[in-house]
Design a protein around this motif. Structure first.
Motif, mmCIF file in Angstrom:
data_model
loop_
_atom_site.group_PDB
_atom_site.id
_atom_site.type_symbol
_atom_site.label_atom_id
_atom_site.label_comp_id
_atom_site.label_asym_id
_atom_site.label_seq_id
_atom_site.Cartn_x
_atom_site.Cartn_y
_atom_site.Cartn_z
ATOM 1 N N ASN A 25 -6.647 32.022 75.545
ATOM 2 C CA ASN A 25 -6.990 30.414 74.744
ATOM 3 C C ASN A 25 -6.896 29.731 76.784
ATOM 4 O OD1 ASN A 25 -7.557 27.805 74.807
ATOM 5 N ND2 ASN A 25 -7.063 27.574 72.797
ATOM 6 N N ARG A 44 -7.740 27.051 77.315
ATOM 7 C CA ARG A 44 -7.649 25.128 77.767
ATOM 8 C C ARG A 44 -7.211 24.255 78.316
ATOM 9 N NH1 ARG A 44 -6.011 20.484 74.055
ATOM 10 N NH2 ARG A 44 -7.634 18.946 74.321
ATOM 11 N N ALA A 56 -8.361 24.955 82.153
ATOM 12 C CA ALA A 56 -9.576 24.400 82.800
ATOM 13 C C ALA A 56 -9.673 22.400 82.408
ATOM 14 C CB ALA A 56 -10.700 24.530 81.329
ATOM 15 N N SER A 104 -20.589 19.184 72.100
ATOM 16 C CA SER A 104 -19.424 19.109 72.174
ATOM 17 C C SER A 104 -18.668 20.099 71.332
ATOM 18 C CB SER A 104 -18.561 17.704 72.082
ATOM 19 O OG SER A 104 -19.701 16.432 73.370
ATOM 20 N N VAL A 105 -17.234 19.789 71.262
ATOM 21 C CA VAL A 105 -16.461 21.017 71.318
ATOM 22 C C VAL A 105 -16.225 20.498 69.853
ATOM 23 C CG1 VAL A 105 -15.129 22.845 70.594
ATOM 24 C CG2 VAL A 105 -16.221 22.337 72.808
ATOM 25 N N ILE A 132 -10.691 22.955 68.921
ATOM 26 C CA ILE A 132 -10.255 22.592 70.300
ATOM 27 C C ILE A 132 -9.456 23.740 70.552
ATOM 28 C CG2 ILE A 132 -9.105 21.148 71.699
ATOM 29 C CD1 ILE A 132 -10.869 18.696 70.704
ATOM 30 N N ASP A 133 -8.055 23.626 70.043
ATOM 31 C CA ASP A 133 -7.720 24.385 69.820
ATOM 32 C C ASP A 133 -7.099 25.967 69.053
ATOM 33 O OD1 ASP A 133 -5.792 22.940 71.721
ATOM 34 O OD2 ASP A 133 -5.231 21.410 70.020
ATOM 35 N N ALA A 178 -10.345 30.428 71.662
ATOM 36 C CA ALA A 178 -11.331 29.669 72.652
ATOM 37 C C ALA A 178 -11.521 29.965 74.126
ATOM 38 C CB ALA A 178 -11.319 27.807 72.402
ATOM 39 N N TRP A 179 -12.621 30.177 74.666
ATOM 40 C CA TRP A 179 -12.635 30.407 76.191
ATOM 41 C C TRP A 179 -13.579 28.745 77.358
ATOM 42 C CZ3 TRP A 179 -9.700 33.032 79.428
ATOM 43 C CH2 TRP A 179 -10.602 33.154 81.000
ATOM 44 N N TYR A 180 -12.681 27.911 77.447
ATOM 45 C CA TYR A 180 -13.474 26.827 78.045
ATOM 46 C C TYR A 180 -14.359 27.598 79.321
ATOM 47 C CZ TYR A 180 -11.322 24.227 74.204
ATOM 48 O OH TYR A 180 -11.229 23.936 73.061
#
Length: 132
Positions: free
Chosen positions: A28, A30, A33, A69-70, A75-76, A80-82
């Motif tokens: 992740n 996040r 990013a 939008s996520v 979100i966490d 996830a890959w931003y």
């Protein structure tokens, strides 16, 4: 991959990204990013014209449903890959081009590393010269 192919409401075929292996193995990114976003935000605050064009571009891709939008509950998420992004101008054009940086690395991994590569669509220089 075949299980995830479907036709959407507009009649277009939706395909998943062609991952080399299980995408849940991606870390992740996040925080990385977000750090890149904060740098972008600082840059845009010093360039109001660029900020306006950047916002217009983002608004346009959101309206076209090319981005969304996520959801709060994702979100966490562990898998996830931003995708970081930034804006550039071509020296001869006065229009912003937003670059989605899939080669940005986090913990030694990028999205490009995790995806299968498609065939080379460029003509080889040797082939061009031989045909000439």
């Amino acid at each position: 991959m075949q299980r995830e192919v479907h036709v959407n409401e507009e009649g277009n075929i939706d395909l998943p990204l062609p991952f080399r292996e299980d995408p849940k193995k991606l870390p992740n990114n996040r925080q990385s990013a977000l750090n890149q976003f904060y740098n972008l935000q600082n840059q845009l605050q010093h360039k109001p014209q660029m900020m306006e064009e950047y916002f217009q571009f983002m608004k346009k891709i959101m309206e076209r449903d090319q981005a969304s939008s996520v959801p709060e509950d994702e979100i966490d998420a562990d898998n996830a890959w931003y995708l970081p992004h930034f804006g550039v101008y071509h020296p001869k054009k006065q229009q912003i081009r937003v670059v989605f940086n899939s080669s940005a690395k986090y913990n030694g991994v990028s999205l490009n590393d995790a995806l299968l590569q498609g065939p080379d669509q460029m003509n080889s220089l040797l082939g061009i010269l031989l045909r000439f």
